[in-house]
Write an enzyme that holds these catalytic residues in place. Structure first.
Site, PDB file in Angstrom:
ATOM      1  N   LEU A  21      67.223  38.561   4.555  1.00 47.18           N
ATOM      2  CA  LEU A  21      66.343  39.507   3.879  1.00 47.18           C
ATOM      3  C   LEU A  21      64.923  39.457   4.427  1.00 47.18           C
ATOM      4  CD1 LEU A  21      66.041  41.590   1.565  1.00 47.18           C
ATOM      5  CD2 LEU A  21      65.454  39.665   0.062  1.00 47.18           C
ATOM      6  N   PRO A  23      59.604  38.786   9.667  1.00 43.83           N
ATOM      7  CA  PRO A  23      58.331  38.240  10.145  1.00 43.83           C
ATOM      8  C   PRO A  23      57.102  39.005   9.662  1.00 43.83           C
ATOM      9  CG  PRO A  23      59.928  38.261  11.928  1.00 43.83           C
ATOM     10  CD  PRO A  23      60.558  39.005  10.784  1.00 43.83           C
ATOM     11  N   GLY A  44      57.071  39.802   4.807  1.00 38.36           N
ATOM     12  CA  GLY A  44      56.781  38.864   3.740  1.00 38.36           C
ATOM     13  C   GLY A  44      57.619  39.156   2.515  1.00 38.36           C
ATOM     14  N   ILE A  95      65.761  32.260   7.343  1.00 40.22           N
ATOM     15  CA  ILE A  95      67.061  32.555   6.752  1.00 40.22           C
ATOM     16  C   ILE A  95      67.887  31.273   6.631  1.00 40.22           C
ATOM     17  CG2 ILE A  95      69.141  33.962   6.896  1.00 40.22           C
ATOM     18  CD1 ILE A  95      66.383  35.462   6.509  1.00 40.22           C
ATOM     19  N   GLY A 150      51.148   5.478  -5.362  1.00 36.10           N
ATOM     20  CA  GLY A 150      50.060   5.130  -4.460  1.00 36.10           C
ATOM     21  C   GLY A 150      50.525   5.157  -3.014  1.00 36.10           C
ATOM     22  N   GLY A 151      50.187   4.111  -2.261  1.00 34.99           N
ATOM     23  CA  GLY A 151      50.581   4.060  -0.853  1.00 34.99           C
ATOM     24  C   GLY A 151      52.077   4.123  -0.661  1.00 34.99           C
ATOM     25  N   GLU A 196      61.878  32.785  -2.351  1.00 41.10           N
ATOM     26  CA  GLU A 196      62.419  33.593  -3.463  1.00 41.10           C
ATOM     27  C   GLU A 196      61.325  34.396  -4.153  1.00 41.10           C
ATOM     28  OE1 GLU A 196      65.689  33.659  -3.960  1.00 41.10           O
ATOM     29  OE2 GLU A 196      66.125  32.027  -2.556  1.00 41.10           O
ATOM     30  N   THR A 250      56.868  34.583  -3.718  1.00 40.54           N
ATOM     31  CA  THR A 250      55.763  33.659  -3.954  1.00 40.54           C
ATOM     32  C   THR A 250      55.316  33.697  -5.421  1.00 40.54           C
ATOM     33  OG1 THR A 250      54.071  35.311  -3.468  1.00 40.54           O
ATOM     34  CG2 THR A 250      54.942  34.032  -1.587  1.00 40.54           C
ATOM     35  N   GLU A 291      52.441  34.349  -6.364  1.00 40.29           N
ATOM     36  CA  GLU A 291      51.604  35.548  -6.502  1.00 40.29           C
ATOM     37  C   GLU A 291      52.447  36.795  -6.768  1.00 40.29           C
ATOM     38  OE1 GLU A 291      49.476  32.309  -4.942  1.00 40.29           O
ATOM     39  OE2 GLU A 291      51.282  33.230  -4.098  1.00 40.29           O
TER      40      GLU A 291
END
Length: 379
Positions: free
Chosen positions: A125, A128, A131, A157, A338-339, A362, A364, A366
């Site tokens: 779907l 490039p 979007g 994909i 932590g580390g 799936e 964004t 936004e």
């Protein structure tokens, strides 16, 4: 209102939890390091009925529902999101449109062997340049004798490098309307398809591809349902799968939380486990609360799918909440360790980078907000 899972759904959970612990967990390290998916999992998932968990028995499935589908996703993602991503791309994105709209011949040729794990599918779907704007896609299909000639490209994909077939969206009319987009089932290899495997920072062992399509011929019997203008199938598939990948987010968050909780109970600083320090305890409390809240929203969405009442804005709300929650929880897990959280000995770094996929993939966050806001304006 009933907030209990049924005995059958709990049986599904026991099956995937046991299989994930006994067989999947041992494969994770090598698969992630080498960025190669262990394809034998598809046959084993099929043997357990996990590829057809949300499809009716009459159609060859296991006869469960979307809630069960989400249970599988949650428990699988708690062990390895890469495995769950490839499972999802196959069992939902590739197979669901065929189950929903395919001809009897298409179901026999692709859906049945797909449920058996004999053929692996994907869904082409994203592009490039397009979007998240599906209607702006440039891949086109031109009618020729005996079939269609496809040209264009697809990006990010899932399963493409190892797929036996792809559900592929292409423009069959020049206008930017819903009926201008159609779905094709493309058998691979196809001489008009060049698939390049991508190197990724997240879901590393879920093989992902860039596809160049040049004068690829697809016969008439591979036009989904024998009809053009099937954008509604794309839309409905994405809405349902947004509920599905939200369950993946619950699994990743749980996996990171479990690792952080165990670490906090065993890491000793100044003579006591760090969970006894309020700063750490409060992080864990917030994480537990966020996971629980998102979990029930996800399963509400799954219930809506099973009732046939799910809509785009609701699916977007579920995905927005679950995906953003997973990013926060997995980051906090790293902070608690932590580390150690940056070491591959622990899974929390993997869970965090994998969770970032779903504030992008799936649709964004936004885009989800756009869908939700548009529904509010139309109300």
């Amino acid at each position: 209102m009933d907030f209990e899972f049924t005995p059958q759904q709990e049986q599904v959970r026991e099956t995937i939890v046991r299989f994930a612990a006994d067989e999947m967990a041992a494969l994770v390290r090598d698969a992630e390091e080498n960025e190669v998916f262990p394809k034998q999992l598809f046959r084993k998932w099929a043997e357990l009925g996990l590829l057809g968990v949300r499809y009716p028995e009459a159609d060859g499935g296991s006869g469960f529902d979307k809630v069960s589908d989400c249970i599988v996703r949650e428990e699988m993602s708690r062990v390895c999101q890469s495995f769950s991503a490839s499972w999802s791309a196959h069992t939902h994105l590739a197979l669901w449109p065929i189950w929903r709209a395919g001809t009897p011949q298409q179901k026999a040729r692709f859906f049945v062997p797909g449920l058996a794990g004999e053929k692996i599918g994907g869904f082409g779907l994203s592009e490039p340049d397009g979007g998240s704007d599906v209607r702006a896609m440039r891949t086109r299909a031109d009618k020729v004798d005996g079939g269609w000639r496809l040209n264009g490209s697809k990006l990010y994909i899932t399963n493409a490098p190892m797929a036996d077939f792809l559900m592929l969206a292409a423009r069959t009319k020049p206008d930017h309307t819903a009926d201008a987009i159609s779905l094709f089932i493309v058998e691979l290899p196809n001489p008009g398809f060049k698939i390049s495997k991508l190197d990724k920072e997240a879901i590393r062992s879920s093989e992902t591809g860039l596809i160049y399509i040049e004068d690829a011929f697809v016969p008439d019997d591979c036009l989904l349902g024998g009809e053009t203008g099937t954008y509604s199938i794309v839309r409905d598939s994405l809405s349902e799968n947004r509920i599905g990948v939200s369950a993946n987010c619950i699994g990743m968050a749980r996996g990171a939380f479990d690792a952080a909780l165990e670490f906090a109970k065993t890491r000793i600083v100044r003579g006591k486990p760090i969970i006894e320090y309020q700063a750490i305890a409060h992080k864990l409390a917030d994480m537990a609360a966020e996971i629980e809240a998102a979990k029930w929203f996800v399963y509400y969405g799954a219930w809506r799918v099973d009732q046939g009442t799910i809509d785009g804005p609701t699916a977007s709300k579920v995905k927005l909440i679950a995906s953003e929650m997973a990013v926060r929880v997995t980051e906090q897990a790293i902070r608690i360790l932590g580390g150690a959280g940056l070491m591959r000995e622990y899974p929390v770094g993997r869970f965090h980078r994998d969770s970032l996929v779903y504030i992008i993939g799936e649709g964004t966050s936004e885009i989800q907000r756009n869908i939700i806001a548009r529904s509010l304006n139309e109300a």
